[in-house]
Design a protein around this motif. Structure first.
Motif, PDB file in Angstrom:
ATOM      1  N   GLU A  12     -20.778 -15.936  -0.274  1.00 17.07           N
ATOM      2  CA  GLU A  12     -20.450 -16.206  -1.557  1.00 17.07           C
ATOM      3  C   GLU A  12     -19.043 -15.677  -2.008  1.00 17.07           C
ATOM      4  N   ARG A  32     -29.184 -13.409   1.880  1.00 15.01           N
ATOM      5  CA  ARG A  32     -27.817 -13.717   1.641  1.00 15.01           C
ATOM      6  C   ARG A  32     -27.093 -13.305   2.922  1.00 15.01           C
ATOM      7  N   PHE A  75     -22.327  -8.758  -1.979  1.00 16.56           N
ATOM      8  CA  PHE A  75     -21.277 -10.040  -2.324  1.00 16.56           C
ATOM      9  C   PHE A  75     -20.229 -10.049  -1.417  1.00 16.56           C
TER      10      PHE A  75
END
Length: 287
Positions: free
Chosen positions: A265, A24, A260
Protein backbone atom coordinates in the motif's frame (compact mmCIF):
# COMPACT_ATOMS: atom_id res chain seq x y z
CA UNK A 1 -1.20 -18.21 6.57
CA UNK A 2 -2.49 -15.18 8.44
CA UNK A 3 -2.44 -15.74 12.18
CA UNK A 4 -5.08 -14.20 14.40
CA UNK A 5 -8.41 -12.78 13.34
CA UNK A 6 -11.20 -10.41 14.31
CA UNK A 7 -11.07 -8.15 17.33
CA UNK A 8 -8.01 -8.42 19.55
CA UNK A 9 -6.94 -7.18 22.96
CA UNK A 10 -3.60 -5.70 23.92
CA UNK A 11 -1.53 -8.80 24.72
CA UNK A 12 -0.15 -7.35 27.95
CA UNK A 13 -2.63 -4.86 29.33
CA UNK A 14 -6.00 -5.97 28.00
CA UNK A 15 -6.48 -2.57 26.37
CA UNK A 16 -8.78 -2.45 23.33
CA UNK A 17 -7.18 -2.88 19.95
CA UNK A 18 -9.15 -3.67 16.80
CA UNK A 19 -7.29 -5.84 14.33
CA UNK A 20 -8.79 -7.39 11.22
CA UNK A 21 -5.99 -9.23 9.43
CA UNK A 22 -6.20 -9.09 5.65
CA UNK A 23 -2.94 -10.73 4.64
CA UNK A 24 -1.15 -7.50 3.74
CA UNK A 25 2.22 -9.18 4.34
CA UNK A 26 1.24 -12.65 3.19
CA UNK A 27 4.33 -14.55 2.06
CA UNK A 28 6.72 -11.86 3.27
CA UNK A 29 9.71 -12.37 5.55
CA UNK A 30 10.40 -9.71 8.17
CA UNK A 31 13.15 -8.91 10.64
CA UNK A 32 12.03 -6.96 13.70
CA UNK A 33 15.07 -5.59 15.53
CA UNK A 34 14.16 -4.69 19.10
CA UNK A 35 11.23 -7.08 18.99
CA UNK A 36 11.38 -7.84 22.70
CA UNK A 37 10.61 -5.19 25.28
CA UNK A 38 11.37 -3.89 28.74
CA UNK A 39 9.02 -5.11 31.50
CA UNK A 40 5.81 -3.17 31.88
CA UNK A 41 2.04 -3.12 31.91
CA UNK A 42 1.52 -2.65 28.17
CA UNK A 43 2.92 -3.84 24.86
CA UNK A 44 5.96 -2.05 23.45
CA UNK A 45 6.40 -0.84 19.90
CA UNK A 46 8.74 -3.66 18.85
CA UNK A 47 6.67 -6.53 20.20
CA UNK A 48 3.51 -5.00 18.73
CA UNK A 49 5.19 -4.72 15.32
CA UNK A 50 6.39 -8.33 15.39
CA UNK A 51 2.92 -9.61 16.30
CA UNK A 52 1.16 -7.34 13.80
CA UNK A 53 3.43 -8.39 10.94
CA UNK A 54 2.80 -12.04 11.77
CA UNK A 55 -0.95 -11.53 11.98
CA UNK A 56 -0.76 -10.08 8.47
CA UNK A 57 0.97 -13.15 7.11
CA UNK A 58 4.69 -12.49 7.53
CA UNK A 59 7.22 -14.95 8.88
CA UNK A 60 9.20 -13.04 11.50
CA UNK A 61 12.71 -13.10 12.94
CA UNK A 62 12.44 -11.39 16.33
CA UNK A 63 15.78 -9.84 17.30
CA UNK A 64 16.68 -8.41 20.69
CA UNK A 65 19.69 -8.05 22.98
CA UNK A 66 17.59 -9.95 25.55
CA UNK A 67 17.00 -13.38 24.01
CA UNK A 68 14.35 -14.31 26.59
CA UNK A 69 12.33 -11.23 25.68
CA UNK A 70 12.70 -11.95 21.97
CA UNK A 71 11.58 -15.54 22.58
CA UNK A 72 8.55 -14.30 24.52
CA UNK A 73 7.48 -12.24 21.49
CA UNK A 74 8.09 -15.17 19.15
CA UNK A 75 6.07 -17.46 21.38
CA UNK A 76 3.12 -15.05 21.32
CA UNK A 77 3.21 -15.24 17.53
CA UNK A 78 3.43 -19.03 17.49
CA UNK A 79 0.51 -19.28 19.94
CA UNK A 80 -1.61 -17.48 17.32
CA UNK A 81 -0.52 -19.87 14.60
CA UNK A 82 2.18 -17.70 13.06
CA UNK A 83 5.83 -18.41 12.31
CA UNK A 84 8.54 -16.72 14.34
CA UNK A 85 12.12 -17.32 15.43
CA UNK A 86 14.00 -15.49 18.17
CA UNK A 87 17.59 -14.30 17.73
CA UNK A 88 19.95 -12.47 20.07
CA UNK A 89 22.02 -9.55 18.80
CA UNK A 90 23.55 -6.37 20.16
CA UNK A 91 23.25 -3.77 17.42
CA UNK A 92 26.25 -1.84 18.71
CA UNK A 93 28.40 -4.81 17.61
CA UNK A 94 28.93 -4.92 13.85
CA UNK A 95 29.46 -8.69 13.76
CA UNK A 96 26.16 -9.16 15.58
CA UNK A 97 24.40 -7.07 12.94
CA UNK A 98 25.91 -9.14 10.15
CA UNK A 99 24.73 -12.20 12.05
CA UNK A 100 21.15 -10.90 11.95
CA UNK A 101 21.09 -11.35 8.18
CA UNK A 102 22.66 -14.81 8.47
CA UNK A 103 20.02 -15.83 11.01
CA UNK A 104 17.24 -14.42 8.84
CA UNK A 105 18.40 -16.27 5.75
CA UNK A 106 18.65 -19.51 7.74
CA UNK A 107 15.21 -19.13 9.33
CA UNK A 108 13.27 -17.30 6.61
CA UNK A 109 15.10 -17.87 3.31
CA UNK A 110 15.13 -14.20 2.35
CA UNK A 111 14.20 -10.79 3.77
CA UNK A 112 11.46 -8.46 2.54
CA UNK A 113 11.11 -6.14 5.56
CA UNK A 114 13.60 -4.74 8.05
CA UNK A 115 12.02 -3.03 11.05
CA UNK A 116 14.44 -1.14 13.35
CA UNK A 117 13.05 -0.41 16.80
CA UNK A 118 16.01 -0.16 19.21
CA UNK A 119 16.58 3.10 21.09
CA UNK A 120 17.60 4.60 24.42
CA UNK A 121 16.91 7.95 26.09
CA UNK A 122 20.14 9.62 27.24
CA UNK A 123 18.95 12.54 29.36
CA UNK A 124 20.74 15.73 30.29
CA UNK A 125 21.35 19.30 29.22
CA UNK A 126 24.58 20.24 27.49
CA UNK A 127 26.48 21.45 30.55
CA UNK A 128 25.71 18.41 32.72
CA UNK A 129 25.92 15.74 30.00
CA UNK A 130 29.11 13.71 29.92
CA UNK A 131 30.70 12.76 26.63
CA UNK A 132 30.26 9.02 27.20
CA UNK A 133 26.48 9.41 27.56
CA UNK A 134 26.40 11.47 24.36
CA UNK A 135 28.40 8.84 22.49
CA UNK A 136 26.27 5.99 23.81
CA UNK A 137 23.10 7.73 22.65
CA UNK A 138 24.43 7.99 19.12
CA UNK A 139 25.92 4.50 19.18
CA UNK A 140 22.57 2.90 19.98
CA UNK A 141 20.08 5.27 18.35
CA UNK A 142 21.95 5.98 15.13
CA UNK A 143 25.03 3.84 14.50
CA UNK A 144 23.36 0.59 15.51
CA UNK A 145 20.47 1.29 13.16
CA UNK A 146 22.91 2.10 10.37
CA UNK A 147 24.74 -1.18 11.01
CA UNK A 148 21.55 -3.26 10.68
CA UNK A 149 20.71 -1.42 7.47
CA UNK A 150 24.28 -1.93 6.22
CA UNK A 151 23.89 -5.66 6.84
CA UNK A 152 20.48 -6.14 5.21
CA UNK A 153 20.26 -3.57 2.41
CA UNK A 154 22.71 -5.33 0.05
CA UNK A 155 20.49 -8.42 0.21
CA UNK A 156 17.42 -6.33 -0.63
CA UNK A 157 19.29 -4.59 -3.46
CA UNK A 158 20.23 -7.93 -4.98
CA UNK A 159 16.59 -9.03 -4.79
CA UNK A 160 15.39 -5.75 -6.29
CA UNK A 161 12.84 -5.13 -3.55
CA UNK A 162 12.44 -4.50 0.14
CA UNK A 163 11.10 -2.14 2.76
CA UNK A 164 12.93 -0.69 5.75
CA UNK A 165 11.02 0.98 8.59
CA UNK A 166 13.08 2.89 11.14
CA UNK A 167 11.51 3.87 14.46
CA UNK A 168 12.68 7.27 15.61
CA UNK A 169 10.83 9.76 17.82
CA UNK A 170 8.94 13.02 17.65
CA UNK A 171 11.95 14.28 19.65
CA UNK A 172 13.81 14.41 16.35
CA UNK A 173 11.25 16.92 15.04
CA UNK A 174 11.22 19.26 18.05
CA UNK A 175 13.60 21.13 20.31
CA UNK A 176 14.23 19.44 23.66
CA UNK A 177 16.84 20.99 25.90
CA UNK A 178 16.39 18.39 28.65
CA UNK A 179 17.66 15.60 26.39
CA UNK A 180 19.90 17.08 23.72
CA UNK A 181 21.66 13.80 22.90
CA UNK A 182 18.31 12.08 22.41
CA UNK A 183 16.74 14.76 20.21
CA UNK A 184 19.89 15.17 18.12
CA UNK A 185 20.38 11.44 17.57
CA UNK A 186 16.75 11.04 16.55
CA UNK A 187 16.99 13.93 14.09
CA UNK A 188 20.04 12.17 12.65
CA UNK A 189 17.93 9.03 12.14
CA UNK A 190 15.57 11.09 9.98
CA UNK A 191 18.47 12.36 7.88
CA UNK A 192 19.92 8.87 7.55
CA UNK A 193 16.53 7.49 6.51
CA UNK A 194 16.20 10.04 3.73
CA UNK A 195 19.76 9.42 2.54
CA UNK A 196 19.27 5.65 2.46
CA UNK A 197 15.94 6.09 0.67
CA UNK A 198 17.60 8.10 -2.09
CA UNK A 199 20.55 5.70 -2.36
CA UNK A 200 18.41 2.56 -2.67
CA UNK A 201 15.37 3.87 -4.56
CA UNK A 202 16.84 2.84 -7.94
CA UNK A 203 17.12 -0.71 -6.61
CA UNK A 204 13.45 -1.10 -5.65
CA UNK A 205 14.08 -0.69 -1.91
CA UNK A 206 12.04 1.76 0.16
CA UNK A 207 13.26 3.28 3.45
CA UNK A 208 10.90 5.18 5.73
CA UNK A 209 10.75 6.34 9.32
CA UNK A 210 8.11 6.62 12.04
CA UNK A 211 8.34 9.29 14.73
CA UNK A 212 6.16 8.15 17.65
CA UNK A 213 4.89 10.65 20.18
CA UNK A 214 3.64 10.03 23.72
CA UNK A 215 3.07 6.28 23.67
CA UNK A 216 1.76 4.16 26.55
CA UNK A 217 4.59 1.65 26.41
CA UNK A 218 6.92 0.15 29.03
CA UNK A 219 9.79 2.35 27.86
CA UNK A 220 7.63 5.47 27.77
CA UNK A 221 5.74 5.05 31.05
CA UNK A 222 6.89 2.16 33.25
CA UNK A 223 10.62 2.90 33.03
CA UNK A 224 10.42 6.59 34.00
CA UNK A 225 7.88 5.79 36.72
CA UNK A 226 10.25 3.27 38.26
CA UNK A 227 13.25 5.57 37.90
CA UNK A 228 11.41 8.48 39.51
CA UNK A 229 9.75 6.46 42.24
CA UNK A 230 6.28 7.64 41.21
CA UNK A 231 3.16 5.82 40.13
CA UNK A 232 2.60 4.61 36.62
CA UNK A 233 -0.79 6.33 36.63
CA UNK A 234 0.77 9.72 37.40
CA UNK A 235 3.32 9.39 34.60
CA UNK A 236 0.70 8.22 32.12
CA UNK A 237 -1.69 11.00 33.11
CA UNK A 238 0.92 13.73 32.72
CA UNK A 239 1.95 12.42 29.33
CA UNK A 240 -1.64 12.16 28.14
CA UNK A 241 -2.33 15.75 29.18
CA UNK A 242 0.39 16.95 26.80
CA UNK A 243 -1.23 15.38 23.72
CA UNK A 244 -3.72 17.48 21.71
CA UNK A 245 -5.95 14.43 21.24
CA UNK A 246 -6.09 14.01 25.02
CA UNK A 247 -4.59 10.56 25.36
CA UNK A 248 -1.43 8.61 24.66
CA UNK A 249 -1.03 6.24 21.76
CA UNK A 250 -0.06 2.59 22.07
CA UNK A 251 2.52 0.28 20.59
CA UNK A 252 -0.22 -0.96 18.29
CA UNK A 253 -0.62 2.52 16.77
CA UNK A 254 3.06 2.47 15.86
CA UNK A 255 2.78 -1.11 14.60
CA UNK A 256 -0.15 -0.27 12.34
CA UNK A 257 1.81 2.63 10.82
CA UNK A 258 4.78 0.30 10.32
CA UNK A 259 2.52 -2.26 8.67
CA UNK A 260 1.35 0.34 6.17
CA UNK A 261 4.90 1.44 5.33
CA UNK A 262 6.07 -2.17 5.01
CA UNK A 263 3.17 -3.18 2.77
CA UNK A 264 2.52 -2.67 -0.92
CA UNK A 265 0.00 0.00 0.00
CA UNK A 266 3.03 2.25 0.49
CA UNK A 267 4.73 1.13 -2.73
CA UNK A 268 5.34 4.71 -3.90
CA UNK A 269 6.40 6.10 -0.51
CA UNK A 270 10.06 6.37 0.45
CA UNK A 271 12.15 8.78 2.49
CA UNK A 272 9.25 9.96 4.61
CA UNK A 273 9.11 10.61 8.35
CA UNK A 274 5.62 9.77 9.58
CA UNK A 275 4.61 11.29 12.91
CA UNK A 276 2.35 9.01 14.98
CA UNK A 277 1.75 11.38 17.85
CA UNK A 278 -1.85 12.48 18.31
CA UNK A 279 -0.87 15.97 17.16
CA UNK A 280 1.98 16.48 19.60
CA UNK A 281 4.39 17.79 16.97
CA UNK A 282 1.89 20.56 16.23
CA UNK A 283 3.09 22.04 19.52
CA UNK A 284 6.33 23.98 19.72
CA UNK A 285 8.78 21.90 21.76
CA UNK A 286 9.43 18.79 23.85
CA UNK A 287 9.55 20.54 27.22
Amino acid sequence: MVCGQGHRQDITSGGPVTVQPTGRLEGKRAIVVGGGQTPGATTGNGRAAAVTFAREGAQVLVVDRDLDSAEASAELIREEGGTATAHRADITVEDDCAGILDAALAALGHVDVLHNNVGIVPAGRTENLDAQTWRQGFEVNLTGMWLTCKAVLPHMRERGSGAVVNISSMAGLLAGGEAIAYTTSKAAVHAMTRSLALEYAPHGVRVNCIAPGMMDTPMGVDAPAKAGGISREDVAGKRASMVPMGHQGTGWDVANAALFLASQEAAFITGTVLAVDGGFTLTSRMS
